[in-house]
Design a protein around this motif. Structure first.
Motif, PDB file in Angstrom:
ATOM      1  N   PHE A  58       0.653  -1.423   0.249  1.00  0.00           N
ATOM      2  CA  PHE A  58      -0.185   0.106   0.103  1.00  0.00           C
ATOM      3  C   PHE A  58       0.495   1.309  -0.165  1.00  0.00           C
ATOM      4  CE2 PHE A  58      -4.299  -1.356   1.940  1.00  0.00           C
ATOM      5  CZ  PHE A  58      -3.976  -2.493   1.441  1.00  0.00           C
ATOM      6  N   GLU A  73     -14.248   0.176   9.366  1.00  0.00           N
ATOM      7  CA  GLU A  73     -14.647  -1.475   8.407  1.00  0.00           C
ATOM      8  C   GLU A  73     -14.193  -2.561   9.124  1.00  0.00           C
ATOM      9  OE1 GLU A  73     -11.559  -0.353   4.935  1.00  0.00           O
ATOM     10  OE2 GLU A  73     -10.933  -2.268   5.931  1.00  0.00           O
ATOM     11  N   HIS A  75     -13.468  -7.305   8.261  1.00  0.00           N
ATOM     12  CA  HIS A  75     -13.219  -7.717   7.316  1.00  0.00           C
ATOM     13  C   HIS A  75     -13.828  -9.351   7.819  1.00  0.00           C
ATOM     14  CE1 HIS A  75     -11.106  -4.716   5.314  1.00  0.00           C
ATOM     15  NE2 HIS A  75     -10.620  -4.963   6.147  1.00  0.00           N
ATOM     16  N   GLN A  80      -6.375  -8.790   8.744  1.00  0.00           N
ATOM     17  CA  GLN A  80      -5.345  -7.696   8.008  1.00  0.00           C
ATOM     18  C   GLN A  80      -3.857  -7.727   9.150  1.00  0.00           C
ATOM     19  OE1 GLN A  80      -7.478  -4.165   6.850  1.00  0.00           O
ATOM     20  NE2 GLN A  80      -6.681  -5.627   4.951  1.00  0.00           N
ATOM     21  N   PHE A  82      -1.070  -4.703   9.201  1.00  0.00           N
ATOM     22  CA  PHE A  82      -0.150  -3.669   8.156  1.00  0.00           C
ATOM     23  C   PHE A  82       1.068  -3.589   9.159  1.00  0.00           C
ATOM     24  CE2 PHE A  82      -4.498  -2.323   6.475  1.00  0.00           C
ATOM     25  CZ  PHE A  82      -4.995  -1.739   7.593  1.00  0.00           C
ATOM     26  N   HIS A 124     -12.380  -1.607  12.282  1.00  0.00           N
ATOM     27  CA  HIS A 124     -10.874  -0.583  12.118  1.00  0.00           C
ATOM     28  C   HIS A 124     -11.252   0.065  11.398  1.00  0.00           C
ATOM     29  CE1 HIS A 124     -10.485  -3.866   9.130  1.00  0.00           C
ATOM     30  NE2 HIS A 124      -9.754  -2.842   8.432  1.00  0.00           N
ATOM     31  N   GLY A 125     -10.533   1.362  11.681  1.00  0.00           N
ATOM     32  CA  GLY A 125      -9.474   2.869  10.475  1.00  0.00           C
ATOM     33  C   GLY A 125      -9.527   1.715   9.234  1.00  0.00           C
ATOM     34  N   VAL A 126      -8.905   2.942   8.474  1.00  0.00           N
ATOM     35  CA  VAL A 126      -8.197   2.302   7.344  1.00  0.00           C
ATOM     36  C   VAL A 126      -7.091   2.450   7.105  1.00  0.00           C
ATOM     37  CG1 VAL A 126      -9.899   1.960   5.997  1.00  0.00           C
ATOM     38  CG2 VAL A 126      -8.783   3.883   6.139  1.00  0.00           C
ATOM     39  N   LEU A 127      -6.330   2.420   6.368  1.00  0.00           N
ATOM     40  CA  LEU A 127      -4.771   2.339   6.741  1.00  0.00           C
ATOM     41  C   LEU A 127      -4.463   3.611   7.267  1.00  0.00           C
ATOM     42  CD1 LEU A 127      -1.752   1.138   6.978  1.00  0.00           C
ATOM     43  CD2 LEU A 127      -1.443   1.805   4.736  1.00  0.00           C
TER      44      LEU A 127
HETATM   45  N1  LIG Z   1      -9.544  -1.691   1.803  1.00  0.00           N
HETATM   46  C1  LIG Z   1      -8.290  -2.187   1.676  1.00  0.00           C
HETATM   47  O1  LIG Z   1      -7.396  -3.050   1.476  1.00  0.00           O
HETATM   48  N2  LIG Z   1      -7.541  -2.058   3.118  1.00  0.00           N
HETATM   49  C2  LIG Z   1      -8.607  -1.536   4.126  1.00  0.00           C
HETATM   50  O2  LIG Z   1      -9.136  -2.791   4.281  1.00  0.00           O
HETATM   51  C3  LIG Z   1      -7.981  -1.367   5.287  1.00  0.00           C
HETATM   52  O3  LIG Z   1      -8.271  -1.665   6.528  1.00  0.00           O
HETATM   53  O4  LIG Z   1      -6.852  -0.271   4.967  1.00  0.00           O
END
Ligand SMILES: NC(=O)N[C@@H](O)C(=O)O
Ligand code: NI
Length: 171
Positions: A58, A73, A75, A80, A82, A124-127
């Motif tokens: 990313f 959001e 999943h 996930q 980071f 969680h909040g996105v990156l």
């Molecule tokens: N959409 C994506 O790939 N990333 C998100 O899930 C995020 O949490 O940043």
């Protein structure tokens, strides 16, 4: 406007939401003829049925304090992670699940060298990088079935660094 203070990230505080990946204490194994410490198997990875693990890169724009967080959001089919590819801190926002909706969010600022892994289904909040380059390796589920649920807050949160993270304020 609802203020949310970002605290220093600790494995203990983050435990309900995921894993903190960091080099801490004694390595689990010394490898490569004594040249390298291996901190082994640090994250609960989960890619659900019909999914597989993927590693993506990313490259994200950065944010400035106060950071506006309008949504979280989750999943439902996979974890996930980071993993920053720089030494810069980044902002992590999580929230407990309360009957299918996020409860009160928590905000954290990582220390240099810390990565995180959200458990499957963690709100969680996105990156959210705080310093350029916002370059991260992301380990998450690759699959053909939906794996994203969003929740938009009635009013965004304005996240500010706690006393102990004031050093991360933009210069
Ligand atoms: N959409 C994506 O790939 N990333 C998100 O899930 C995020 O949490 O940043
Ligand atoms: Ni996500």
């Amino acid at each position: 406007m609802t203020r949310l203070i970002a605290d220093a990230l600790t494995a203990e505080a983050f435990a309900p939401f995921g894993d903190v990946l960091e080099v801490r204490g004694t390595p689990d194994k010394i490898i490569n003829r004594g040249r390298c410490g291996r901190f082994h198997d640090l994250a609960a990875l989960d890619f659900g049925a019909g999914g597989r693990a993927g590693i993506s890169l990313f490259e994200s724009a950065i944010v400035e304090w106060p950071v506006e967080v309008a949504m979280v959001e989750r999943h439902p089919e996979g974890s996930q992670a980071f993993l920053p590819m720089t030494e810069h801190p980044f902002l992590v926002v999580v929230a407990p699940d309360e009957n299918g909706r996020p409860g009160s969010p928590r905000a954290f600022v990582t220390a240099p060298g810390q990565g995180i892994n959200f458990y499957r289904g963690t709100w969680h909040g996105v990156l959210t990088p705080l310093h350029a380059p916002g370059l991260f390796a992301v380990v998450d589920r690759i699959g053909d079935t939906p794996n994203l649920e969003e929740h938009w807050f009635d009013a965004p949160y304005h996240v500010e660094p706690g006393e102990d993270r004031a050093g991360t304020m933009q210069a």
